[in-house]
Structures are given as C-alpha cells and as structure tokens.
Design a protein around this motif. Structure first.
Motif: not given
Lengths: 86, 548
Positions: B75, B78-79, B82, B114, B117-118, B121-122, B125, B302, B340
């Motif tokens: 990851i 990738m960042m 980016d 980041f 954000m509410d 987890y984010m 980041r 899913s 679900s």
C-alpha cells in the motif's frame, strides 16, 4: 460509458487493502475509471489517495463509471473486484 | 531503579541494554531552489529509492510475518506512486520550492485530509502518509533510514513505524518499548508475529539517561524496569531462562508422536480458518487439520462463494497438508457469525435459531454447492467432511443423501473424486450427545464442539460477559456427556475428536486420553503445549471419577 452501482458491505468501508486492489485493477485498463459517492466530487479509481479520500463507509452506495475503448471489459472486472473485496 | 507500565503486546521477557531510538531531525526548510529540473530529478530519484526500500521491506516482512503483515508496504508503494501525491509535489516544485519541502508539504496536505475524516481507521492513515513522506525526504536529504543496532538491545522509542520494526536486525532486537501506539496497531501485530517481547503505550517520555542501562520488559504484565535491583535481575533472568527452556523443549517435541507415557495415542490436530493458516499448523507439527471453519469463505465474501472459489481454497488446504487428514466443517453461518447476503431474519435467540445446517435444510443449494466443491477437492489429499449443529438422525440422512446425489452427478460429469470421504458430524447439542448411540450408526465419525455443547448444556450464553464466571466448560454435566459420546462411538467402531476451546486446556488432557478420545484439535500455538502434557500422562493413573 458503462456504470454500475454497488453498496459496500465490508465493515471497515473502503480501507487501504481493498482500495489498493481496486487501484491496481483500474490501472490495467486504458479507459477512465471514476468512483462517485453522493455529496463528493468523483474520484479517479487509479489514484489511491483520491479513492480513500472519498471516505466510503460500510452500507454506502457508490457508482463506478468506465469511459473509454476497453470500458466493457473494465466494468466487468471492476464489478467483480468490488464484490470480492468490498 | 525505575518501573513503569504500558500495554503488553507479546507475552515474553527481554533483558538487555536499553537503546533509545531517536530520529535525527532533518532540516527541511521552505527555501526556494529555483532550479525546477534539478529538484524534479531529486524527487524522482528519491521516489525510486523509496520504492526499492519498500519492495525490500515487503519481501522481508512476507518472509518473517506473512502476507497480511506485508501488505501495508505494498500500500505504501502505491501511495509513493500515486498521481495525486505527485501532482501536489510537482505543484510545489514548480513554485520553486526545494524537493524535500515539496514532498513534506504535499504529505502534510494528504495527512490533513485523512486526519479530518470522521472515521478512526481513516484518521490513522495519516501516519502512513507521514511514513512515506519521511522515507522519501530521507533519500532527498541523504539520511537513509536503516536502523543499525551495534549490539543486542532493548529499543525504547517514542513510536515505531511498521517499516522500522522490520528494519531492525532481528537477532539484535531483544525487545521493544514505545511511549505511544496501541496493541491493535500494525506495528503491534508485526511484533506479535515475530514473537518479540513488546510493550506499547507506556505514556512515559524517553529519558536520555536510560541509554545503555539495563532494561527489562515483562511482556506478561506490561511492566518495564530500567536499572533493576540485583534481586529483580535475578528473578527475571530465571524467568527468561525458564521460558527459553520451555520453548526449546516444546520445539524438541516436533516429530514426536502424540502418545501418552503408557503408549496410548491421541492425535493433536489444528483448527484453522483458511488455507493460508496451514503454514502455522505445519510449523507446530500438527498431524492434521481437525477443523477448517469453512464459514470464513462466506464471511469474507459479499455473495455466496462460488463452487470454483471454494474448490480452490479446499484444494490448496489439502495440498498444503500433503496427505495428512483435513476435516472441513460445512458452513456454520448464523448465531454470532452473520453475513448480510444471507438475508436472515432478525431473531430473538440466534444461538438457538436458524443457523448452519438448519439454513441448508431451507436452502439446499448452499449445501450442494459446498459438497460439490469438497468432493472435487477430495482427490488432492485426505479429506473428511463434518456437519455442524446436528440434533437428529434424519438430518444426517439428509446430508448423506445429498452427498450421494452429488457423487452421482460428478460421476456423470466425469469429474474425479474420492468416493471414500468420511462424513462425520459435530456433537455440539445435548440432543446429539444423548442420542449419540443412534448417530454413531450413520455418521462416520464425531467431533465434539465443546463451546456450543457447554453453552447449550448449561444454558449459558457464550456472548454474555456477565455470565463469564458461570461458563464452566469443566462442569460435570459437560464432561459426562463427552465421556458418553466417546463410549457410544467406540461401541459402533467410530472415532471421536474434540475441536472446541476445551482441547487446549492441559488440565483435561489426562482425562481426554483416559476416556479414549481419539483426537483433539487446537489452534496452532497450543499443539506442542498439549503434546508436552500428553507425553507426561499415564492413563492408568488418571482417576476419571474425579472429573465426572
């Protein structure tokens, strides 16, 4: 242009790992791949910061649009990727 | 002597000189360079170097800690790559700023996104962005971030990135203490998978005077001791030596049979979720897989997992176990494991509701898809199929009839399969335990699910923390049922395993061996612990009446 809608079921939402998978898949296609969430500007699915920046949570619906020469193949593959990872 | 506490990450002990890890502050200023092409070149070359570092870290982590731990570095790669990040950096460089400043301010902008954000987890980041920014600016400023320990040391730091923890030379890193962090952080997960004594979130600032002093990490209680008293040093040295001895002794049991001192064999198998867990099972010398929880394939999807997808997962597991027994439990969705896409109705009492086999009875295609995948995979190893939540002989007949139909279907299609695959059942309801004599006529084997059997026998909800103290799996009612089940199976020449939490309880290993249980299945870290205990057991000396 092709599109599909998808409701995120992953409890953490679009977190780093699946976002990475989607970016990698999107990058394999030449067409433009955009992800849209209500109330936010559409993000380029080939850019991990843009995609994560949408802050997509579990239960939220996104619209994925592919636009370009290989859009048919791209939309199929992306829909599969969303289902498998999110 | 100084003592303080943090949160224990891994249960072990470390003793050694303390080394403070301080990051040398880079002097990044907002000075304008004016040479746009030179700064662009610096950025591009630093970015390539950072990617090369990350590739190396990815491979190293993959080898040491596994793919899920290594993923963070892919990851990060990738960042680094980016385009949004690149755009932000290039905008600053084009304004005339130097490359290091451009990278740092671009990263700050993304980190701020980041952080705003509410979502917890984010927000977390933001640290990943700072990590990659630091990595790139290190290369621009020429201060590479490999961490060299001159000698073995306990590293004390403010905080440690996942990339830094694997950057240490493993043989020299005795343990790790951080002021910040949490037990669920990525760094903590990696520390655990490296079996590294580690305590985080001490909240105590690093003190320069600690450097070089003797430190002790007590990974059981989370205690840190700097400059211990001779008595403490002696105590912990003794404890550490004992841990080393115990671990070495357990490792020495690899390759030994699962046999008691008086020669009775009780196989020790391993419980797993997915095929990738086989590595840990084999590393701990499990002689088989006693429970593969196939519901993980359903939980991670899913939509209903397709036959081919299931087949691949089962095949990989069977192949990886190389001919050793693999018992795969059919889908056990329901109760506390919900998905679900099953669209199950809300229930007042889900543990006693529509779950596992009961869902399949209503929706037979679920069982059919799974049985087809299992039979197709059966030619790649030694498969046994196990069905959960049985309360009647008719249910077993229903499953066996479906298996029969599936075999005929595959035969007609010319698909190869092993037609001798045993079909066993879980004994996890008191009903099944009580009629186990009848069930033994039709099932090929039993596996006792002690968690549910205890919950249903004692009428105590496993999920209710207020009843935790009453959830006594050693309750005589439960142990008597287990003994009855073993006897009933043996009368009909069938074998019995046990795959619940009870199996790892070494206080019961003697009891299980004495009543003739044929197999216990436990999670990987307990295989050798149970073997150690089993080898000391003399079944002739076990007083069964004491347990029941």
């Amino acid at each position: 242009m092709k599109e599909f809608k998808y409701v995120i079921t992953d409890p953490v939402g679009v977190h780093a790992r699946p976002a990475g998978v989607i970016v990698n898949v999107a990058k394999t296609f030449a067409c433009k791949v955009m992800v849209e969430k209500a109330g936010k500007a559409p993000a380029d699915a080939k850019r991990i910061f843009g995609l994560m920046g949408l802050g997509i949570k579990s239960g939220e619906e996104v619209t994925v649009r592919c636009d370009g020469a290989d859009e048919d193949a791209a939309i199929l593959k992306l829909e599969e990727t969303f289902k498998e990872n999110l | 002597m100084i003592e303080y506490y943090g949160k224990a990450v891994y249960e072990s002990i470390a003793i050694g000189p303390v080394h403070l890890m301080e990051r040398h502050a880079k002097h990044i200023t907002d000075e304008k360079s004016g040479d746009i092409s030179a700064e662009t070149a610096k950025f591009n070359s630093a970015r390539e170097s950072a990617k090369a570092d990350l590739q190396q870290l990815y491979e190293r982590t993959l080898a040491r800690a596994g793919v899920s731990q290594a993923e963070i570095f892919s990851i990060h790669m990738m960042m680094v790559d980016d385009l949004d990040f690149e755009d932000l950096v290039m905008a600053k460089i084009n304004e005339g700023y130097n490359a290091a400043y451009a990278v740092q301010s671009a990263a700050e902008e993304l980190a701020a996104m980041f952080a705003a954000m509410d979502d917890e987890y984010m927000q977390g980041r933001a640290n990943d962005v700072k990590d990659i920014s630091g990595r790139i600016t290190d290369h621009i400023c020429g201060s590479a971030r490999t961490i060299r320990l001159e000698d073995s040391a306990i590293v004390v730091a403010d905080d440690v990135n996942p990339s830094e923890i694997v950057g240490f030379e493993k043989s020299k890193l005795l343990g790790l203490v951080t002021s910040k962090g949490s037990v669920s952080s990525h760094m903590a997960i990696i520390a655990r998978s490296m079996s590294l004594p580690c305590v985080v979130a001490t909240g105590v600032k690093m003190d320069k005077s600690y450097e070089g002093k003797t430190g002790i990490i007590d990974g059981f209680s989370g205690k840190i001791i700097i400059d211990p008293t001779p008595a403490q040093l002696q105590e912990y040295t003794a404890r550490l030596n004992k841990l080393i001895e115990e671990e070495a002794f357990r490792r020495s049991l690899i390759g030994r049979p699962n046999t008691t001192a008086d020669g009775r064999t009780m196989e020790i198998y391993c419980n797993i979720g997915k095929s990738k867990d086989v590595a840990a099972a084999l590393e701990n010398d499990a002689h088989g897989i006693g429970l593969m929880r196939s519901e993980f394939l359903y939980l991670d999807s899913s939509d209903y997992p397709a036959e081919d997808y299931q087949f691949n997962e089962y095949r990989q597991t069977l192949e990886a176990m190389g001919g050793r027994t693999v018992i795969i439990r059919t889908m056990d969705i329901g109760a506390d494991k919900k998905v679900s896409y099953f669209n199950l109705p809300e229930e007042e009492n889900p543990a006693m509701g529509l779950r596992s086999l009961r869902i399949c009875l209503e929706r037979p295609e679920i069982m059919k898809t799974q049985l087809r995948a299992l039979y197709r995979a059966s030619v790649y190893g030694k498969l046994k199929i196990m069905v959960p939540m049985i309360i009647s002989v008719d249910e077993v007949k229903w499953v066996k009839k479906m298996a029969f139909d599936v075999r005929n279907e595959l035969k007609a299609e010319g698909v190869p399969f092993d037609d001798k695959v045993e079909i066993g059942i879980m004994i996890e309801t008191p009903a099944a335990a009580v009629i186990s004599d009848d069930l033994a006529d039709i099932a090929d084997f039993f596996s006792i699910g002690s968690n549910d059997l205890t919950q249903y026998t004692l009428a105590i909800d496993r999920q209710n923390s207020r009843l935790e103290n009453m959830f006594d799996a050693k309750h005589k009612a439960v142990l008597r049922l287990i003994k009855t089940v073993v006897e009933n199976a043996h009368k009909k020449g069938k074998w019995v395993g046990l795959c619940g939490e009870l199996g790892k309880n070494t206080e019961l290993t003697g009891f299980f061996a004495a009543i003739g249980l044929d197999e216990v299945s436990v999670s990987a870290p307990y295989v050798l612990k149970v073997r150690e205990k089993l080898m000391q057991v003399n079944t002739a000396e076990v007083d069964i009446s004491k347990y029941i």
